[in-house]
Design a protein around this motif. Structure first.
Motif, PDB file in Angstrom:
ATOM      1  N   GLY A  18       0.785  -1.240   0.000  1.00 59.99           N
ATOM      2  CA  GLY A  18       0.000   0.000   0.000  1.00 59.99           C
ATOM      3  C   GLY A  18       0.807   1.276   0.000  1.00 59.99           C
ATOM      4  O   GLY A  18       0.274   2.348   0.273  1.00 59.99           O
ATOM      5  N   PRO A  40       0.200   2.976  -5.438  1.00 54.51           N
ATOM      6  CA  PRO A  40      -0.870   2.243  -6.122  1.00 54.51           C
ATOM      7  C   PRO A  40      -0.401   1.722  -7.486  1.00 54.51           C
ATOM      8  O   PRO A  40       0.445   2.348  -8.123  1.00 54.51           O
ATOM      9  CB  PRO A  40      -1.945   3.309  -6.323  1.00 54.51           C
ATOM     10  N   GLU A  65      -5.104  -5.947 -11.051  1.00 55.45           N
ATOM     11  CA  GLU A  65      -5.956  -6.157  -9.896  1.00 55.45           C
ATOM     12  C   GLU A  65      -5.215  -6.978  -8.857  1.00 55.45           C
ATOM     13  O   GLU A  65      -4.450  -7.891  -9.187  1.00 55.45           O
ATOM     14  CB  GLU A  65      -7.208  -6.915 -10.346  1.00 55.45           C
ATOM     15  N   ARG A  75      -5.975  -9.357  -5.443  1.00 55.60           N
ATOM     16  CA  ARG A  75      -7.057 -10.012  -4.703  1.00 55.60           C
ATOM     17  C   ARG A  75      -6.510 -10.593  -3.419  1.00 55.60           C
ATOM     18  O   ARG A  75      -5.427 -11.163  -3.391  1.00 55.60           O
ATOM     19  CB  ARG A  75      -7.675 -11.123  -5.539  1.00 55.60           C
ATOM     20  N   PRO A 107     -11.514  -8.622  -4.144  1.00 55.73           N
ATOM     21  CA  PRO A 107     -10.684  -7.494  -4.591  1.00 55.73           C
ATOM     22  C   PRO A 107     -10.097  -6.784  -3.375  1.00 55.73           C
ATOM     23  O   PRO A 107     -10.781  -6.606  -2.362  1.00 55.73           O
ATOM     24  CB  PRO A 107     -11.671  -6.587  -5.334  1.00 55.73           C
ATOM     25  N   MET A 108      -8.844  -6.418  -3.496  1.00 59.28           N
ATOM     26  CA  MET A 108      -8.149  -5.879  -2.327  1.00 59.28           C
ATOM     27  C   MET A 108      -7.852  -4.412  -2.572  1.00 59.28           C
ATOM     28  O   MET A 108      -7.399  -4.021  -3.626  1.00 59.28           O
ATOM     29  CB  MET A 108      -6.878  -6.701  -2.150  1.00 59.28           C
ATOM     30  N   ASP A 109      -8.168  -3.606  -1.566  1.00 58.29           N
ATOM     31  CA  ASP A 109      -7.945  -2.179  -1.685  1.00 58.29           C
ATOM     32  C   ASP A 109      -7.005  -1.754  -0.567  1.00 58.29           C
ATOM     33  O   ASP A 109      -7.384  -1.766   0.598  1.00 58.29           O
ATOM     34  CB  ASP A 109      -9.287  -1.443  -1.599  1.00 58.29           C
ATOM     35  N   PRO A 147      -5.055   1.434   0.153  1.00 61.24           N
ATOM     36  CA  PRO A 147      -4.608   2.788  -0.169  1.00 61.24           C
ATOM     37  C   PRO A 147      -3.363   3.188   0.614  1.00 61.24           C
ATOM     38  O   PRO A 147      -2.641   4.080   0.205  1.00 61.24           O
ATOM     39  CB  PRO A 147      -5.807   3.668   0.220  1.00 61.24           C
TER      40      PRO A 147
END
Lengths: 524, 309
Positions: free
Chosen positions: A56, A59, A64, A66, A71-73, A75
């Motif tokens: 993180g 970006p 994508e 996962r 789905p992995m976010d 930030p």
């Protein structure tokens, strides 16, 4: 680990570019729960960029990620830690003026009291058999000890995925074995490990799968147990790996660099005092000094290089001339060059160009200064010569030292000293954080220099490196140097014990490091 | 020296030290986060003139102090925007802020020049505040008690709280802090704004404790002393307290020496005027020499940070 289970982490078509460089190009791979997955590649292959995106810090542009199929976010790193991603950085993210405990607290998101945190830190240290004083200030610690902070910090988070960027480069063989035991325990509990290392034999021993990156692309995925170190290295560099060729039959000249009962008081509260260090290096000989970080290596290098002159002139003899009280520049004139451990800020000035950095140490031996003025032409030519000869990846001699990657800067610094054709070369950690291809080049250059008749001292915590490179080996522990032994007769067990402080006849009060039985894994 | 001389000296020195102490505490926090704001003098002047204006308009000391803090914090945020978001050079921008503050306060203060401003006196009952002896505890302006509380509060915040730890970490290694996931610029904005607010409150000490009126350049260089104190006190709040009071002591001695005449005339009055500065620097240099090797300056002080992305 079951076949067909959902991957803990899956990357699909990750792409990331920087101005002028495509750092990651359509990278896809998956890490299963409980898998120890190696990420291999040369410096600049895009490994660090890739793990920074997983953690993180930056970006991805395309693609994508996962996490357990979702789905992995991420930030920011906080979000990554919340998912259970821990990371041990290669370039430590530590704060020099703060204590070990404060550094660890900064990497934790929960609100723990200092006392609770200290108790947990001590528990992790005990579980994994690591030694570290939580109240020491980081600036007083060696590189190896600093790395332990990072490891402890990651382990405290009870991670589901642990990213380790070159974690073993500064550990003794026993400690490496212990760490591997730990990592296997973690893996057996279901924690996935993404393991970045240049040490291919370690990857063979430890890892289940290896993904190999070259130039930002995935070039192969393999089972390291089925491959040889050589085949993986060749996949990494995309060509044939040259062996370090050393003429076994070569003979040594007379002793050329002699240290006689050198004692130096420790600097400050945490410095290690050198006690009666004696060594003798013949022309053409490579003399290795093994030892765990913080046992006097830095003090020894400073004393040998002349950075800190000693009080007895005949404690150090260069080609028969007493040089103990001479400073670095005077010793250079006698033919001794040195490369310290820390590349940026010690061996090189990060904000200076490569040319200016060349002038700093080569000005006398290469006549780069005439009548107190820098001879620009000669300096640039010398710097460019180093860049060419040692295949340093840089935009030219006008690039700043700080803009180079660690491995490239190391090649440049080694080249800068080697091309001064010193009669005596003292180097510390010549290939720390350097990839296989570059390390081989540096090793070959050292061997060639020795073959040409120089006396070389290599201080390193990488025992494999010393065994491959050196003719003679001694171990430093708490400022004392063991008796030298020919590398041909060296016994790794014995060396490991010496590194841990078991001297046999020694009267040291230091407790021998217990060979810790792996305990039942704690839920940390 | 007789007892009835010591008490007034203590009272005067504490008052004289207070603005320096408050401003220096604010600057200490800003510098601990890695930002060198040389605009303290300018921010103090802005605070002083705003305090006078609000006081003469509304008659409320506390409202005046809050407005002074707010105005100086705003000026600090201008500095913050230039140096943090636009990565301007901190030294040059800080000097510009001082020039701005000097000019702004002179212009804005024009209508108030020379008007009497009521002092902000001790909050305690007259029996305590004006008691012959007890006034060394109770005879001070609330701003003095505020400054002492802030010494402890700043120390406690920096050394004992998680937020303080993060702030120190940001000043120590901005890149490390960023890679662990802290907002370097966010922390620095807050620290700079705090430094500005404290400088504003320090500015309000001049009309409310020391000279009850507005004149141009009212702070007469005390902002610079505050800056120097932070360095010589090695970024430690309690040492800051000692340094500020030492400065105040000698500055007060100067006043008494002038008033007493006689034997004190041995030294020319210019030397007396320079003495507080000399003595403060000398003592603090000696203190910092004793603990050599301890890297007390925040490693990233004055360096702009651009997050890599």
């Amino acid at each position: 680990m079951q076949n067909g289970s959902v991957p803990r982490l899956e990357l699909i078509g990750i792409t990331k570019s920087f101005p002028g460089v495509l750092a990651n190009d359509n990278v896809s791979f998956a890490v299963k729960p409980g898998e120890i997955h190696a990420l291999l590649g040369e410096n600049g292959a895009g490994k660090s960029t890739l793990v920074k995106m997983i953690y993180g810090i930056m970006p991805p542009e395309k693609g994508e990620m996962r996490w357990n199929g979702e789905p992995m976010d991420v930030p920011n790193p906080k979000a990554a830690r919340k998912l259970g991603i821990g990371m041990v950085f290669q370039h430590f993210s530590l704060f020099d003026a703060l204590t070990v405990l404060e550094n660890i607290a900064l990497g934790m998101d929960g609100n723990l009291s200092n006392r609770e945190l200290e108790a947990r830190v001590r528990e992790v240290l005990k579980t994994y058999g690591l030694t570290l004083d939580p109240h020491r200030v980081v600036s007083t610690l060696s590189v190896g000890e600093r790395q332990r902070i990072e490891i402890v910090r990651a382990l405290l988070l009870n991670p589901k995925l642990l990213i380790m960027d070159e974690p073993t480069s500064v550990l003794t063989p026993q400690e490496v074995a212990q760490l591997f035991e730990t990592l296997r325990q973690l893996a057996s509990e279901g924690c996935s490990i993404l393991y970045i290392s240049h040490k291919l034999n370690e990857i063979k021993v430890l890892c289940d799968t290896a993904t190999i990156l070259r130039g930002g692309k995935v070039v192969a995925t393999c089972d390291p147990k089925q491959e040889t170190s050589r085949s993986m290295a060749e996949l990494m560099i995309g060509g044939n790996l040259k062996d370090v060729s050393k003429d076994a039959s070569r003979t040594f000249g007379p002793p050329h660099f002699v240290v006689d009962n050198l004692s130096v008081p420790g600097d400050g509260r945490f410095g290690t005092a050198l006690k009666d260090v004696s060594l003798s290096v013949r022309k053409g000989e490579i003399f290795g000094i093994a030892g765990v970080a913080g046992n006097g290596q830095n003090e020894l290098l400073s004393a040998l290089s002349g950075e800190v002159p000693v009080d007895r002139d005949d404690a150090i003899l260069i080609g028969g001339q007493a040089a103990g009280t001479k400073e670095a520049n005077a010793r250079r004139k006698l033919g001794l060059c040195a490369v310290p451990e820390e590349r940026n800020g010690h061996a090189a000035v990060p904000d200076f160009t490569l040319t200016d950095n060349a002038v700093l140490t080569a000005r006398d031996r290469r006549n780069l200064v005439t009548a107190w003025l820098i001879n620009r032409g000669a300096a640039t030519q010398y710097a460019e010569g180093v860049i060419d000869t040692f295949s340093v990846k840089a935009t030219g001699s006008a690039a700043t030292a700080g803009s180079l990657s660690g491995g490239n800067l190391q090649k440049y610094i080694m080249g800068r000293e080697i091309m001064q054709t010193p009669d005596v070369l003292v180097v510390s950690q010549p290939t720390w954080g350097v990839d296989a291809g570059a390390a081989a080049a540096i090793h070959q250059a050292l061997v060639d220099l020795a073959t040409a008749g120089s006396a070389i001292v290599v201080i390193s915590q990488d025992l494999d490196e010393l065994l491959a490179l050196c003719d003679t080996l001694a171990v430093i522990n708490e400022g004392r140097l063991s008796d030298p032994m020919p590398v041909a007769d060296a016994d790794i067990e014995q060396i490991g014990l010496l590194m841990g402080g078991v001297h046999g006849e020694s009267d040291t009060t230091h407790m021998p490091k217990p060979v810790v039985e792996p305990e039942a894994p704690h839920a940390v | 020296m007789s007892f009835d001389l010591i008490i007034p000296i203590i009272i005067t020195l504490v008052g004289a030290s207070t603005p320096i102490l408050i401003a220096a505490l604010g600057e200490l926090v800003a510098e601990k986060s890695g930002v060198l704001n040389l605009g303290v003098e300018g921010m103090m002047l802005i605070g002083a003139v705003v305090a006078v204006a609000v006081m003469l308009t509304t008659g409320n000391h506390y409202l005046a102090i809050i407005c002074a803090a707010g105005a100086s914090a705003c000026s600090a945020l201008i500095f913050g925007f230039l140096t943090l978001s636009l990565s301007a050079n901190q030294v040059a921008t800080g000097l510009a802020l001082t020039i701005l503050g000097t000019g702004f306060s002179a212009l804005f203060g024009q209508p108030y020049t020379g008007q009497a401003v009521p002092l902000l006196r001790s909050p305690f009952a007259p029996e305590l505040a004006q008691h012959e002896v007890l006034r060394i505890f109770f005879g001070y302006s609330p701003l003095v008690y505020f400054s002492l509380i802030m010494v402890v509060a700043v120390w406690w915040f920096l050394q004992r709280t998680r937020w303080g730890l993060i702030l120190r970490a940001v000043g120590e290694s901005d890149h490390s802090a960023h890679s662990i996931g802290y907002s370097v610029l966010g922390v620095r904005y807050l620290a700079v704004a705090f430094g500005g607010a404290m400088a504003g409150i320090a500015g309000s000490c001049f009309p409310f404790i020391l000279t009850p009126q507005w004149v141009e350049r009212l702070t007469s260089g005390r902002g610079w002393i505050a800056l120097a104190l932070v360095v010589f006190a090695a970024w430690k709040p309690f040492r800051l307290l000692a340094g500020a009071y030492l400065f105040g002591l000698i500055a007060t001695m100067e006043l008494y020496a002038k008033a007493a005449g006689g034997n004190f005339r041995i030294l020319p009055s210019e030397l007396w005027a320079a003495l507080p500065y000399l003595a403060t620097i000398l003592v603090l240099v000696l203190i910092s020499m004793r603990r050599q090797g301890s890297t007390s300056a925040p490693a990233c002080l004055g360096r702009p940070f651009v997050p890599s992305n």
